[in-house]
Design a protein around this motif. Structure first.
Motif, PDB file in Angstrom:
ATOM      1  N   MET A 108       3.467   5.718   8.431  1.00 49.44           N
ATOM      2  CA  MET A 108       3.250   4.608   7.500  1.00 49.44           C
ATOM      3  C   MET A 108       4.471   3.704   7.422  1.00 49.44           C
ATOM      4  O   MET A 108       4.361   2.473   7.432  1.00 49.44           O
ATOM      5  CB  MET A 108       2.902   5.142   6.112  1.00 49.44           C
ATOM      6  CG  MET A 108       1.504   5.711   5.981  1.00 49.44           C
ATOM      7  SD  MET A 108       1.020   5.967   4.248  1.00 49.44           S
ATOM      8  CE  MET A 108       2.351   7.010   3.650  1.00 49.44           C
ATOM      9  N   ARG A 138       2.775  11.746   8.540  1.00 49.70           N
ATOM     10  CA  ARG A 138       1.967  10.677   7.961  1.00 49.70           C
ATOM     11  C   ARG A 138       2.854   9.644   7.283  1.00 49.70           C
ATOM     12  O   ARG A 138       2.658   8.432   7.452  1.00 49.70           O
ATOM     13  CB  ARG A 138       0.976  11.254   6.956  1.00 49.70           C
ATOM     14  CG  ARG A 138       0.105  10.209   6.279  1.00 49.70           C
ATOM     15  CD  ARG A 138      -0.914  10.855   5.360  1.00 49.70           C
ATOM     16  NE  ARG A 138      -0.286  11.696   4.350  1.00 49.70           N
ATOM     17  CZ  ARG A 138      -0.966  12.446   3.492  1.00 49.70           C
ATOM     18  NH1 ARG A 138      -2.291  12.491   3.544  1.00 49.70           N
ATOM     19  NH2 ARG A 138      -0.325  13.181   2.600  1.00 49.70           N
ATOM     20  N   ASP A 139       3.847  10.113   6.527  1.00 47.22           N
ATOM     21  CA  ASP A 139       4.776   9.199   5.873  1.00 47.22           C
ATOM     22  C   ASP A 139       5.579   8.407   6.900  1.00 47.22           C
ATOM     23  O   ASP A 139       5.791   7.199   6.760  1.00 47.22           O
ATOM     24  CB  ASP A 139       5.735   9.970   4.962  1.00 47.22           C
ATOM     25  CG  ASP A 139       5.066  10.415   3.676  1.00 47.22           C
ATOM     26  OD1 ASP A 139       3.822  10.522   3.673  1.00 47.22           O
ATOM     27  OD2 ASP A 139       5.774  10.664   2.688  1.00 47.22           O
ATOM     28  N   PHE A 159       1.005   6.635  -6.667  1.00 42.40           N
ATOM     29  CA  PHE A 159      -0.083   7.591  -6.840  1.00 42.40           C
ATOM     30  C   PHE A 159       0.432   9.025  -6.806  1.00 42.40           C
ATOM     31  O   PHE A 159       0.038   9.863  -7.629  1.00 42.40           O
ATOM     32  CB  PHE A 159      -1.135   7.384  -5.748  1.00 42.40           C
ATOM     33  CG  PHE A 159      -2.151   8.491  -5.663  1.00 42.40           C
ATOM     34  CD1 PHE A 159      -3.160   8.602  -6.608  1.00 42.40           C
ATOM     35  CD2 PHE A 159      -2.079   9.433  -4.642  1.00 42.40           C
ATOM     36  CE1 PHE A 159      -4.092   9.628  -6.529  1.00 42.40           C
ATOM     37  CE2 PHE A 159      -3.003  10.459  -4.565  1.00 42.40           C
ATOM     38  CZ  PHE A 159      -4.010  10.553  -5.516  1.00 42.40           C
ATOM     39  N   ARG A 160       1.336   9.305  -5.865  1.00 39.77           N
ATOM     40  CA  ARG A 160       1.877  10.658  -5.783  1.00 39.77           C
ATOM     41  C   ARG A 160       2.712  10.982  -7.009  1.00 39.77           C
ATOM     42  O   ARG A 160       2.699  12.120  -7.493  1.00 39.77           O
ATOM     43  CB  ARG A 160       2.705  10.812  -4.500  1.00 39.77           C
ATOM     44  CG  ARG A 160       1.851  10.841  -3.261  1.00 39.77           C
ATOM     45  CD  ARG A 160       2.536  11.475  -2.084  1.00 39.77           C
ATOM     46  NE  ARG A 160       3.737  10.760  -1.686  1.00 39.77           N
ATOM     47  CZ  ARG A 160       4.288  10.884  -0.479  1.00 39.77           C
ATOM     48  NH1 ARG A 160       3.747  11.678   0.413  1.00 39.77           N
ATOM     49  NH2 ARG A 160       5.370  10.227  -0.162  1.00 39.77           N
ATOM     50  N   LEU A 163       0.832  -1.211   0.000  1.00 41.41           N
ATOM     51  CA  LEU A 163       0.000   0.000   0.000  1.00 41.41           C
ATOM     52  C   LEU A 163       0.865   1.260   0.000  1.00 41.41           C
ATOM     53  O   LEU A 163       0.529   2.246  -0.660  1.00 41.41           O
ATOM     54  CB  LEU A 163      -0.923  -0.002   1.219  1.00 41.41           C
ATOM     55  CG  LEU A 163      -2.063  -1.028   1.196  1.00 41.41           C
ATOM     56  CD1 LEU A 163      -2.849  -0.973   2.498  1.00 41.41           C
ATOM     57  CD2 LEU A 163      -2.982  -0.791   0.006  1.00 41.41           C
ATOM     58  N   VAL A 164       1.977   1.221   0.752  1.00 37.83           N
ATOM     59  CA  VAL A 164       2.894   2.369   0.731  1.00 37.83           C
ATOM     60  C   VAL A 164       3.468   2.551  -0.671  1.00 37.83           C
ATOM     61  O   VAL A 164       3.593   3.674  -1.171  1.00 37.83           O
ATOM     62  CB  VAL A 164       4.023   2.188   1.761  1.00 37.83           C
ATOM     63  CG1 VAL A 164       5.054   3.303   1.622  1.00 37.83           C
ATOM     64  CG2 VAL A 164       3.463   2.175   3.175  1.00 37.83           C
ATOM     65  N   TRP A 202       0.936   4.126  -2.749  1.00 34.15           N
ATOM     66  CA  TRP A 202       0.809   5.532  -2.382  1.00 34.15           C
ATOM     67  C   TRP A 202       1.908   6.363  -3.049  1.00 34.15           C
ATOM     68  O   TRP A 202       1.657   7.459  -3.561  1.00 34.15           O
ATOM     69  CB  TRP A 202       0.869   5.670  -0.874  1.00 34.15           C
ATOM     70  CG  TRP A 202       0.945   7.077  -0.354  1.00 34.15           C
ATOM     71  CD1 TRP A 202       1.932   7.628   0.405  1.00 34.15           C
ATOM     72  CD2 TRP A 202      -0.019   8.118  -0.535  1.00 34.15           C
ATOM     73  NE1 TRP A 202       1.655   8.934   0.699  1.00 34.15           N
ATOM     74  CE2 TRP A 202       0.465   9.267   0.129  1.00 34.15           C
ATOM     75  CE3 TRP A 202      -1.245   8.195  -1.202  1.00 34.15           C
ATOM     76  CZ2 TRP A 202      -0.222  10.472   0.152  1.00 34.15           C
ATOM     77  CZ3 TRP A 202      -1.926   9.403  -1.191  1.00 34.15           C
ATOM     78  CH2 TRP A 202      -1.432  10.509  -0.522  1.00 34.15           C
TER      79      TRP A 202
END
Length: 303
Positions: free
Chosen positions: A208, A204-205, A155-156, A148-149, A152
């Protein structure tokens, strides 16, 4: 000088790829597994000496646990994949990522302590039940979180490319005047600010990264904690678990520094240019997809 650094970085990547294709990674894995087995045997002997009351047994046990953590991290593991992938994808400082790597290892040790404490004294689990939970439940969860990371990050990267495309279309609509980042005509930025690219992630990073690594406790730590609980010296197991975590961190911190250094070397010739703003999202997208793919494969293998 920057081009020399970039050339060295490309050479390192090439040597790493050749090492992997030649099967060198399997040799390192076999060496790491053998080191773990040797450390486990030495750990059992140190525990016997500790129970017998030998004064030097505690220091000896901590040293062995540190060595076990080093060998554990040197073999195939999820921590190196995540920390190294993030360091390659994002413009993060080596010092900050090293602290994240250290915190991740210590959090992983804490997970082992909590699992054994709850399992033994609240749920009544035995050794097999706890190791089975770590392998069958927490391992897939950890790899899934890492995937998921990776998604992410991808996605960024894709979002950054989309913003670049929109900015390019917007800048064609009128003459761009301004300070190089902000247009005085419309007040919008037509491209990423290189200084903003250096501000990698936030809490947040960090949360995670630490959480994805800490989900899965080390099997060796579970073995040590359960055995010391049975021997009545659980405190020694807790101390040894965090010594293992420091041994693991010695490898993951090195991976963090190497990933950040490699990234900086590859991009050294682009520092301060607008090209860096265009390359950054491409790297983030590519590395994110690689991390997600590898983690997904590991998660499926652990099921």
């Amino acid at each position: 000088m920057r081009w020399l650094i970039a050339g060295v970085a490309v050479l390192v990547v090439g040597l790493g790829l050749a090492f992997w294709l030649s099967g060198g990674d399997r040799v390192v894995t076999a060496w790491a597994l053998e080191g773990q087995r040797t450390a486990q045997e030495a750990m059992a002997g140190a525990l016997r000496r500790l129970r017998a009351g030998e004064p030097a047994a505690v220091l000896g046990l901590m040293s062995i646990c540190f060595g076990y953590g080093f060998f554990h991290a040197a073999g195939p593991g999820h921590g190196k994949l995540l920390i190294g992938g993030y360091g390659a994808a994002r413009a993060v400082g080596a010092w900050r990522l090293s602290l994240v790597a250290l915190a991740s290892s210590l959090a992983q040790g804490l997970t082992a302590v909590v699992l054994v404490g709850v399992g033994l004294w609240l749920v009544g689990w035995g050794r097999e039940q706890m190791t089975d939970a770590a392998d069958r439940l927490f391992a897939p969860l950890s790899f899934g979180a890492i995937a998921l990371v990776g998604l992410w990050l991808a996605f960024r990267g894709a979002r950054g490319l989309w913003r670049l495309r929109r900015a390019a279309g917007h800048s064609q609509d009128h003459v761009h005047t301004g300070d190089g980042h902000t247009c005085s005509t419309c007040g919008h930025a037509h491209g990423p600010d290189p200084e903003a690219l250096a501000q990698a992630g936030g809490w947040r990073d960090v949360a995670m990264l630490i959480g994805a690594v800490a989900i899965r406790p080390c099997t060796g730590a579970l073995f040590l904690l359960i055995l010391t609980a049975q021997l009545g010296v659980f405190w020694a197991g807790v101390a040894g678990t965090f010594a293992m975590a420091l041994g693991t961190a010695s490898v993951t911190v090195a991976v963090a520094v190497a990933a950040v250094g490699l990234r900086r070397g590859v991009l050294a010739g682009l520092a301060g240019s607008e090209t860096l703003g265009r390359v950054q999202p491409v790297i983030e997208l590519a590395v994110g997809l690689i991390v997600a793919l590898l983690a997904t494969q590991l998660a499926l293998a652990a099921l």
